[in-house]
Design a protein around this motif. Structure first.
Motif: not given
Length: 491
Positions: A206, A209-215, A218
């Motif tokens: 959060e 690496y907030p872009h990883l929340k949609a991985a 994650p």
């Protein structure tokens, strides 16, 4: 006039076993000796308010600003390869978090602010010398574009601290993307607290690496991201001759910043085996060992994440090993690309690394100064004259032989000499925080209460890539009698 910090605290909202709530210990007569006014403005703080007696009291931990939620963070760590299940902030207290002008969340931490439940019989204080060292080196790293914690302020406490002798006490206000370390994950993994490891991983995603929340998955993505940042960071250390000195897992930041400037140092004469830290008796954290140690530390991080990768232990281990396998390529790509830039090469050729390594080997054999060699090479690229570079080599014939190859390689590219020189001067600094300069600053401050050398050194290091003729002596390596061969932890 009231000093205001716009705190928005998230780590203090995590479960109570992540930290200990503890207030700084008040000090007697705090005096502000340095305020980083540009950084204060970037953090949304008013430097004029901080530069007051009230501001000094806050920056020394004597009083708390509104909205502060002071905590000492819990973590463990491998120290020189030996695991310690509980370390934690023994002399640092996180006041809270602010959102800077770029929208990035930053920790505001007081270092040297008194004992905490993690102090392990220590006094929780810091001496003035280590505070000045961290201020100087962290701000120099920032000026060179290296990811790093920052220094907002240094305050002298008016109270002595006892080390080998009585020394002036001080507090550093440190700013970081966060103070979460590999050791933070180890603290919970060592206790078998998988729920806490997952909670911490979610917090890191959060925050950093907030872009990883949609991985889709994650946690493997988080491991990959941290590996990539550490590979890039350590490559950049090597490219400027930096030696961290104490690359324990509790000093390995999950955000990818350089953290904890204890016995750190910059090389003068190039030698890949260089060690400065007085406590690194066997050279574990020598200059050339830093990539290997970074991978070792990341492997410890991967071990903490195994339960989040798979319920099947064998599958989790296999996936972690596969992801860790990417470190070498990521580091080599970053390091090789950096060396090409330092040599003035705009394109990539298969034998460029051999060319770079040949120069490094020649420098090592001659004891040539790392920083000066590359800086003078920058100017040589613009002039076609190697005289100033070859003067750094006691036996210049080996350099001359290498320079013929280098000039031939430059001739394969279309850039003008001035374009090449300008590009090289943006990556080859003229000024670094040389150990003898730092030591001179510390001696003047500690024994004479004289901060003029400190201010001047900071001013020079704020513009590391400019010539600054009036301060040309700061680019010189130490004379034999000025050499500082050992650096020390501040504890």
């Amino acid at each position: 006039m009231t000093v205001h910090f716009p705190f928005q605290n998230s780590y203090a909202a995590l479960p109570a076993n992540f930290f200990a709530r503890v207030a700084p210990t008040p000090v007697e007569k705090p005096r502000l000796i340095k305020l980083n006014r540009p950084l204060a403005l970037h953090l949304g703080l008013d430097p004029d308010q901080l530069d007051t007696s009230e501001g000094a009291e806050i920056l020394a931990g004597k009083t708390l600003p509104d909205g502060a939620d002071p905590i000492a963070m819990a973590y463990a760590g491998h120290q020189f390869g030996h695991f310690v299940p509980q370390l934690g902030d023994g002399r640092a207290i996180l006041l809270g978090e602010v959102i800077d002008k770029d929208g990035v969340r930053r920790d505001i931490q007081l270092k040297g602010s008194g004992p905490t439940p993690f102090s392990r019989r220590g006094d929780g204080r810091a001496a003035l010398g280590p505070v000045l060292r961290e201020y100087i080196v962290s701000e120099a790293m920032a000026a060179m574009g290296i990811p790093t914690t920052r220094s907002l302020a240094a305050v002298i406490t008016g109270e002595p601290v006892m080390r080998e002798t009585a020394l002036p006490g001080a507090v550093l206000t440190r700013v970081a993307a966060s103070h979460i370390r590999v050791g933070t994950f180890q603290y919970f993994a060592a206790r078998g607290d998988t729920e806490a490891v997952q909670r911490l991983a979610d917090h890191v995603i959060e925050r950093h690496y907030p872009h990883l929340k949609a991985a889709e998955r994650p946690y493997p993505a988080l491991l990959t991201a941290v590996i990539g940042r550490q590979a890039e960071l350590v490559a950049r250390w090597l490219l400027i001759g930096f030696i961290h000195g104490v690359m324990n897992t509790d000093n390995t930041s999950i955000s990818g910043e350089t953290i904890d400037y204890g016995p750190c140092a910059f090389m003068d004469a190039y030698n890949p085996a260089t060690v400065f830290s007085s406590i690194d008796e066997y050279g574990r954290y020598a200059y050339a060992n830093q990539p290997r140690i970074a991978l070792w530390n990341l492997t410890r991080f991967a071990e903490c994440l195994l339960p989040l990768l798979s319920d099947d232990q064998d599958k989790a281990v296999a996936e972690a090993q596969d992801l860790l396998g990417a470190f070498g390529e990521a580091f080599n790509d970053a390091y090789k690309a950096g060396l090409r830039k330092k040599l003035g090469l705009f394109t990539e050729r298969d034998d460029d690394q051999l060319l770079a390594q040949a120069l490094l080997d020649t420098m090592a054999a001659a004891g040539a100064d790392f920083t000066l060699t590359f800086r003078r090479l920058s100017d040589a690229a613009g002039r076609g004259d190697n005289a100033e570079v070859r003067a750094l080599f006691e036996e210049p014939a080996a350099f001359d032989e290498w320079a013929v190859r280098w000039r031939a390689r430059l001739g394969e590219e279309p850039q003008s000499a001035e374009e090449r020189r300008a590009a090289m001067r943006t990556v080859n600094p003229a000024f670094i925080p040389r150990n003898h300069r730092i030591e001179a600053v510390i001696q003047a401050a500690v024994w004479n209460d004289d901060y003029a050398p400190f201010e001047e050194l900071l001013a020079v290091l704020a513009r590391p890539f400019e010539d600054q003729p009036q301060f040309a002596a700061y680019a010189d390596p130490p004379k034999p009698e000025e050499r500082v061969c050992q650096t020390f932890c501040g504890t």
